[in-house]
Structure formats: C-alpha cells, structure tokens
Write a protein that holds these residues in place. Structure first.
Motif, PDB file in Angstrom:
ATOM      1  N   PRO A 147     -43.912  16.560  33.667  1.00 14.92           N
ATOM      2  CA  PRO A 147     -44.999  17.523  33.687  1.00 14.92           C
ATOM      3  C   PRO A 147     -44.896  18.409  34.934  1.00 14.92           C
ATOM      4  O   PRO A 147     -44.435  17.980  35.971  1.00 14.92           O
ATOM      5  CB  PRO A 147     -46.249  16.661  33.735  1.00 14.92           C
ATOM      6  CG  PRO A 147     -45.797  15.352  34.283  1.00 14.92           C
ATOM      7  CD  PRO A 147     -44.357  15.193  33.892  1.00 14.92           C
ATOM      8  N   LEU A 148     -45.291  19.630  34.768  1.00 18.96           N
ATOM      9  CA  LEU A 148     -45.274  20.556  35.896  1.00 18.96           C
ATOM     10  C   LEU A 148     -46.445  20.262  36.811  1.00 18.96           C
ATOM     11  O   LEU A 148     -47.586  20.093  36.371  1.00 18.96           O
ATOM     12  CB  LEU A 148     -45.368  21.996  35.417  1.00 18.96           C
ATOM     13  CG  LEU A 148     -44.146  22.504  34.600  1.00 18.96           C
ATOM     14  CD1 LEU A 148     -44.415  23.905  34.110  1.00 18.96           C
ATOM     15  CD2 LEU A 148     -42.905  22.463  35.458  1.00 18.96           C
ATOM     16  N   VAL A 149     -46.158  20.153  38.058  1.00 12.15           N
ATOM     17  CA  VAL A 149     -47.204  19.885  39.058  1.00 12.15           C
ATOM     18  C   VAL A 149     -47.393  21.151  39.885  1.00 12.15           C
ATOM     19  O   VAL A 149     -46.445  21.670  40.450  1.00 12.15           O
ATOM     20  CB  VAL A 149     -46.770  18.707  39.964  1.00 12.15           C
ATOM     21  CG1 VAL A 149     -47.843  18.413  41.002  1.00 12.15           C
ATOM     22  CG2 VAL A 149     -46.442  17.488  39.141  1.00 12.15           C
TER      23      VAL A 149
END
Length: 151
Positions: A147-149
């Motif tokens: 997931p993109l943080v």
C-alpha cells in the motif's frame, strides 16, 4: 606506380606425434615481396632461420652464433626504417600473440582463443543482465502489492 605483390606465409604443422596441432615455428614464404617492408621482413626471417639451423645442427663455436645474432641485430633497423618510410604506423601486435608464438602455438590460435573468450564473457554478461531484469520485475511486482504510504 610500382606493381605490388603480396607476401604470404604458410605455417608448417607437426605431422605426427603430439597430436599434430602445435605450430613448428617454421614459415614457408611464397611470392617475392615487392614492398620494402616485405623485403625487410624476409631478410629478418632468413637470419632467424639461419640462427635456428646453426643451433639445431650444433654450432662449430659460440662465436658463430654470436656473429649471426649480430647480423640479425644489424638488419632490424632496416625493418624499422622500412616500416617508418611506409607511413603506416597503425600496426600493433598484441603481446598475447607473441606469447602464443613463443610457446610454440600457432599465431592464429590466439585469435580463435580470444574470440572464444569474448563469447564466454558475453554469455556471462547476458546471464547477469537476465538475472537483474528478473529481479527488477519481481521488485516491481512486490512494490505494486504494497500500500502507498503518504509521506
């Protein structure tokens, strides 16, 4: 202009015994060289041949061998001068070729061995590139799963 003829050399191979693949070091010269460099090379080869024969047959004295070596040394400047007068200074001989000949191997064998070595190095390099490409693809797949943080 002056008609030019080429100087060709054919190596003599060992007939029987040690496999018949090693170069005997003898060169058969054919066609009269018309160039100054060709003539100078022919003189040098002739002097070396004479020294070889004197040593092979057993020189009557050490002085005879030294005289022939002096003759060879006197001829070498003629060869250098002929090459310089030709204006073509682009002739370089790899040290590996000289080592091959010194070991009694055929000079063309150096070229073949070099090409085989280049092919092997190319295969290794292709293999490494392939591994890195697969590694890169796997990294991209794994990065797509994460997931993109926000930063």
């Amino acid at each position: 202009g002056t008609p030019s003829r080429t100087l060709t050399a054919s190596p003599c191979r060992a007939e029987e015994g040690g496999g018949g693949t090693e170069w005997t070091g003898q060169v058969i010269m054919s066609a009269s060289p018309a160039t100054p460099v060709g003539k100078a090379v022919e003189k040098v080869i002739w002097e070396v041949h004479q020294i070889e024969k004197i040593v092979e047959l057993g020189a009557p004295s050490e002085e005879r061998i030294l005289d022939k070596i002096d003759d060879l040394v006197k001829i070498l400047p003629t060869l250098r001068g002929a090459v310089a007068a030709g204006g073509d200074d682009d002739h370089e001989v790899p040290v590996g070729v000289l080592s091959h000949v010194d070991e009694g191997k055929h000079p063309y064998r150096y070229m073949v061995d070099s090409l085989v070595g280049v092919g092997e190095a190319n295969q290794v390099t292709k293999g490494k590139a392939s591994v890195f490409m697969r590694f890169h693809e796997e990294l991209q797949k794994e990065a797509g799963k994460q997931p993109l943080v926000p930063v």
